[in-house]
Enzyme design. Structure first.
Site, PDB file in Angstrom:
ATOM      1  N   THR A  14      74.291 -27.264 -32.246  1.00  0.00           N
ATOM      2  CA  THR A  14      74.988 -28.307 -33.003  1.00  0.00           C
ATOM      3  C   THR A  14      74.041 -29.056 -33.924  1.00  0.00           C
ATOM      4  OG1 THR A  14      76.643 -28.619 -31.302  1.00  0.00           O
ATOM      5  CG2 THR A  14      76.263 -30.483 -32.741  1.00  0.00           C
ATOM      6  N   THR A  87      72.929 -27.469 -27.069  1.00  0.00           N
ATOM      7  CA  THR A  87      72.835 -28.154 -25.776  1.00  0.00           C
ATOM      8  C   THR A  87      73.515 -27.386 -24.640  1.00  0.00           C
ATOM      9  OG1 THR A  87      74.859 -29.429 -26.174  1.00  0.00           O
ATOM     10  CG2 THR A  87      72.771 -30.433 -26.856  1.00  0.00           C
ATOM     11  N   ASP A  88      74.465 -26.508 -24.983  1.00  0.00           N
ATOM     12  CA  ASP A  88      75.285 -25.901 -23.921  1.00  0.00           C
ATOM     13  C   ASP A  88      74.463 -25.118 -22.899  1.00  0.00           C
ATOM     14  OD1 ASP A  88      77.436 -27.053 -25.106  1.00  0.00           O
ATOM     15  OD2 ASP A  88      78.227 -25.222 -26.011  1.00  0.00           O
TER      16      ASP A  88
HETATM   17  N1  ASP Z   1      77.956 -25.306 -28.777  1.00  0.00           N
HETATM   18  C1  ASP Z   1      76.728 -25.979 -29.143  1.00  0.00           C
HETATM   19  C2  ASP Z   1      75.561 -25.137 -28.674  1.00  0.00           C
HETATM   20  O1  ASP Z   1      75.232 -25.169 -27.523  1.00  0.00           O
HETATM   21  C3  ASP Z   1      76.700 -27.341 -28.543  1.00  0.00           C
HETATM   22  C4  ASP Z   1      75.498 -28.183 -28.879  1.00  0.00           C
HETATM   23  O2  ASP Z   1      74.506 -27.752 -29.421  1.00  0.00           O
HETATM   24  O3  ASP Z   1      75.571 -29.384 -28.552  1.00  0.00           O
HETATM   25  O4  ASP Z   1      74.977 -24.441 -29.459  1.00  0.00           O
END
Ligand code: ASP
Length: 330
Positions: A14, A87-88
């Site tokens: 993200t 973050t995932d």
């Molecule tokens: N879907 C994203 C990822 O993990 C979420 C994020 O980065 O917060 O790449």
């Protein structure tokens, strides 16, 4: 004082996303990311590489090995590494890197964001800046996550919120530092190791089985032939159900007889397993070679087993599983 030389390794997420009409997807390059935090130039000398540009949902073992490899290739050229990541699955990557790059005297700092750096209202800039502040500090080392001002060991992190800026928690271990206005304050000071050890293999044939009430043990038909390691996320302090036929116990014993490795853990987020507490758990310990994750997070348990199976003979896996790596098991 000489400025630190830091390598930014961008991998997507993200933090580097734009909405291209079909939902957010990684689009910004490592250079574009850096442009958003001009303060970094005054703090350290930075080079940037774009290793891949993925939503971290798509990141798994081959990518972890790729990240470790680029760190090893550049290890002597830089004082530290900042990795931007979705973050995932960031906690899985942080745990995997904690096993693939051990005893690093240089910092390997992972960060990401809940909102794109492209937006005005975002946590991305602060997280990225904090990661650089922490990475450039003389006291940091090893694999750590910097997120929302907190510094969390790579072996102890978990994503515990899907939206809030406070997305990561340090599970059953204190945050080791915080970063405030560019200054790291250390809660825990450890002795810096002197020489890093790199590993180059992970065995992906590890399965995490989440117990649910009434689950059929027939799942072992598949597990017996497709996996080398099994992590059972059981209930509460840990144990296996008997139901009518004791099939879980019988099938697990057979799985172990096939020479495979089984780890029992709990699906409860905090305070770990304690198999010796209840009869349903003690029976398992009587099998002899069932491992217990105790205080380890599932992210660390999974990646540690992949690392052990990928690098050591079976007999060593048992002893090494219980040997702590950067406070993963307490
Ligand atoms: N879907 C994203 C990822 O993990 C979420 C994020 O980065 O917060 O790449």
């Amino acid at each position: 004082m000489m400025k630190k030389h830091i390598l930014l390794i961008a991998t997507g997420g993200t933090i580097a996303s734009k909405n291209g009409g079909e939902g957010l997807a990684p689009a910004l390059s490592s250079e574009e990311l850096l442009k958003e935090v001009p303060e970094v130039k005054a703090l350290c000398d930075v080079d940037a590489v774009q290793l891949f540009n993925l939503d971290s949902t798509n990141v798994y073992a081959p990518h972890w090995l790729e990240i470790a490899a680029i760190i090893q290739k550049n290890y002597d050229l830089y004082d530290g590494f900042v990795i931007t990541h979705g973050t995932d699955t960031l906690a899985y990557t942080a745990a995997a890197l904690s096993y693939l790059v051990q005893d690093s005297p240089k910092p390997i700092v992972l960060t990401g964001a809940q909102r794109s750096v492209y937006l005005r209202d975002t946590d991305a800039r602060q997280n990225l800046l904090d990661a650089f502040y922490y990475c450039a500090d003389g006291g940091s080392f090893g694999v750590e996550i910097v997120f929302d001002g907190k510094v969390i060991l790579g072996t102890r992190a978990k994503k515990t919120r899907t939206r809030s800026y406070n997305a990561f928690s340090s599970i059953d271990y204190p945050e080791i530092a915080i970063v405030r206005e560019g200054v790291p304050y250390y809660y825990i000071k450890e002795t810096k190791p002197t020489a890093p050890r790199f590993y180059h293999a992970l065995d992906e044939r590890v399965f995490v089985l989440k117990m649910t009430p009434g689950l059929s043990a027939d799942i072992f038909d598949w597990l017996d032939t497709h996996t080398e390691g099994l992590i059972i996320e059981s209930f509460g302090s840990g144990g296996l159900p008997r139901y009518e036929d004791d099939a879980f116990f019988i099938r697990l014993k057979r799985y172990l007889d096939l020479g495979k490795v089984a780890v029992l853990t709990t699906q409860v987020e905090r305070e770990g397993s304690a198999l010796d507490k209840y009869e349903v758990g003690r029976r398992l310990l009587s099998c002899g070679n069932v491992l217990e994750a105790r205080s380890m997070t599932i992210e660390a348990t999974l990646t540690k087993l992949m690392w052990l199976l990928g690098n050591f003979p079976r007999e060593e896996v048992f002893a090494r599983f219980d040997t702590p790596v950067r406070k993963d098991i307490l």
